[in-house]
Design an enzyme around this catalytic site. Structure first.
Site: not given
Ligand code: GLN
Length: 548
Positions: A392, A523, A525
């Site tokens: 992410c 994600h 994970e």
């Molecule tokens: N801050 C970034 C976004 O909002 C990544 C978010 C995250 O890593 N879950 O897009």
């Protein structure tokens, strides 16, 4: 109440943090192994409507369900242990329950009656519990009540449990997870706090059927007898749960005490013989936590480092477990080091230390602190051909780094960090602009499951072994479409995209250029399960092992 369904409440006594979630998950697993359909629920007593607005350093990881609900990390434990897909209905908080009751009142659903804390709040809780059981067609619903006995916060949930028990005594049961300290100067394991906790629970009208006694070492018979006598629980229903090196041994330890037999007897259900094939698979998996000979050293680079190790590993729980599953499946033992990205900003010479690691992960994150350090680490991983996996925010960092150092766009950035940059390569989606203007932060990111299409012949496609995937998301920002052409021309491949082609889901460098340099906007994970490791984590760990 559906007479077929049994409800087991798991409540805490003495102190928090002794593994109620893992206990609930393990109970679920041993019952599932006896042929029962099990589902699990978590009750969090706080006012927050979900866990999404909370700082992970304070509350641990925010676990995202397939339907996008932002929940507690224990929901991840249930999904992993029980190999389940849970939804919104499996999670509740005080805020969520009150919100529904107040909305119902506004809609005249109480038909002019005075709506009261008791019984209307517990009734809403009961309604949700029964619904979750019905949706899952469960034989057994395990409900973990957050907090410990005697707390102000969870009293209405215990009241709901008590009311359910009164309505249907043969279908509702209680397990108290307690703690027995051994004060170092006294050197003797003490049962008194557990006795007090059992009485506090009695004050709420609840009697424990089983006590799971957490402690450093195994309980002796004397301790069991004492707890039995003073907490009104038969001695064979006092279950010793000593500390273990690996949480995956806990269901195995429970079965050494014949817990699934005892639970079925308590519930009055006829269950099947243990499923030996499934049980052996679990045993075999759990063994790996102790066996892996060769190590893989992974550096996790983040910024949540000021609060000590305990909380730290909680904030990245699913990532750690995903690393374990993929490592165990290859007979490797992962060693994870936590590196503070801010250190790379203060002292760039420290980057050289990264050479000691077999792989680098930049996990999810928010805000600007430590971002420059993360970007330096990504650059170091790319140039030194150290396997890199970006999750992410870690993928967004990859794109920014590539734009800066390969495309030469020196001020490339994400709008989240620098809205004044001329080259905003990671930008907010159009649909998000209004949300941000109105400060509607709760539950408003791109959340939950989305499909992606993989490009043939890429690292991503080869790892998954298929062309279409579904993964869970939690982010507001995306790769800015106006830079995609230039980034791809410069060698970065967007190997996964949304079905309409607009959103970039996976970025990577080809194998010919780097052993593993890949990031996901989602994600992965959250979908890694013990007996079903995530293909991208597995590909990453393989690359780490090959680097050795
Ligand atoms: N801050 C970034 C976004 O909002 C990544 C978010 C995250 O890593 N879950 O897009």
């Amino acid at each position: 109440m559906n007479k077929e369904t049994k409800y087991i409440f798991v409540v805490g006594g003495v102190i928090s943090g002794v593994g109620k979630g893992i206990t609930a998950s393990s109970l679920g697993l041993i019952l599932k192994n006896r042929g029962l359909a099990v589902t699990a629920m978590k009750i969090d007593p706080y006012i927050n409507v979900d866990a999404g607005t909370m700082n992970p350093v304070e509350h641990g990881e925010v676990f995202v369900l397939s339907d996008g609900d932002e929940t507690d990390q224990d929901m991840g434990n249930y999904e992993r242990f029980l190999d389940l897909n849970l939804t919104k209905g499996n999670y509740m908080t005080t805020g969520r329950v009150y919100k529904t009751v107040i909305e119902k009142e506004r809609n005249l659903e109480y038909k002019g009656k005075c709506v009261q804390v008791v019984p209307d709040i517990p009734l809403e809780v009961i309604d949700r519990i029964k619904k979750a059981g019905a949706v899952a067609k469960a034989d057994v619903v395990i409900i973990e009540v957050g907090g410990t006995a005697g707390e102000y916060e969870n009293i209405l949930f215990l009241e709901a449990a008590r009311m359910m028990k009164t309505e249907s005594p043969k279908d509702v049961f209680f397990i108290m997870v307690s703690y027995l300290p051994t004060p170092s100067k006294i050197g003797e394991m003490k049962t008194k706090p557990t006795q007090h906790a059992a009485r506090l629970l009695n004050n709420s009208g609840v009697q424990a059927d089983f006590i799971i006694a957490r402690s450093d070492v195994r309980l002796d018979e004397k301790r069991k007898e004492k707890i039995s006598m003073f907490c009104s629980v038969p001695p064979d229903r006092v279950i010793s749960a000593p500390d273990v090196d690996s949480i995956y041994d806990i269901p195995l330890n429970f079965e050494k005490e014949k817990l699934s037999d005892k639970l079925c007897e308590l519930m009055g259900v006829v269950c099947k013989k243990p499923d030996t094939k499934a049980w052996n698979a679990w045993k075999n998996f759990a063994k790996h936590a102790h066996n892996g000979k060769e190590t893989v050293k992974i550096a996790m680079i983040g910024k949540y480092f000021e609060t000590g190790d305990f909380i730290l590993s909680d904030s990245y729980l699913s990532v750690i477990e995903a690393i374990k599953y993929s490592s165990y499946s290859q007979n490797k033992k992962p060693i994870i080091s936590w590196l503070n990205s801010v250190d790379f900003e203060k002292n760039p010479a420290k980057l050289k230390d990264l050479k000691k690691y077999d792989g680098i992960i930049v996990p999810g994150g928010f805000g600007s602190r430590g971002v420059e350090g993360k970007l330096r680490a990504v650059e170091f991983a790319r140039k030194n051909k150290i396997p890199y996996f970006g999750l992410c925010y870690g993928m967004q960092m990859m794109v920014i780094e590539y734009a800066r150092n390969v495309l030469g766009l020196k001020d490339a950035n994400t709008r989240e960090v620098n809205p004044h940059s001329k080259n905003i390569v990671i930008d907010v989606m159009e649909s998000q602009k209004e949300i941000l203007k109105n400060n509607s932060y709760g539950g408003s990111m791109r959340l939950g499951e989305y499909k992606a299409i993989l490009r043939s012949g890429t690292v991503a496609e080869k790892s998954y072994g298929k062309k279409q995937i579904v993964e869970r998301h939690r982010h507001r920002y995306e790769v800015n479409p106006s830079f995609i052409g230039d980034l791809e021309a410069a060698g970065l491949i967007f190997s996964g995209r949304s079905p309409d082609g607009h959103l970039m889901e996976i970025a990577e460098l080809p194998k010919s250029k780097h052993p593993f340099f890949l990031g996901t906007q989602f994600h992965p994970e959250f979908l890694a399960h013990p007996l079903n490791p995530h293909p991208l984590f597995t590909a990453f760990i393989k690359a780490c092992a090959a680097k050795k």
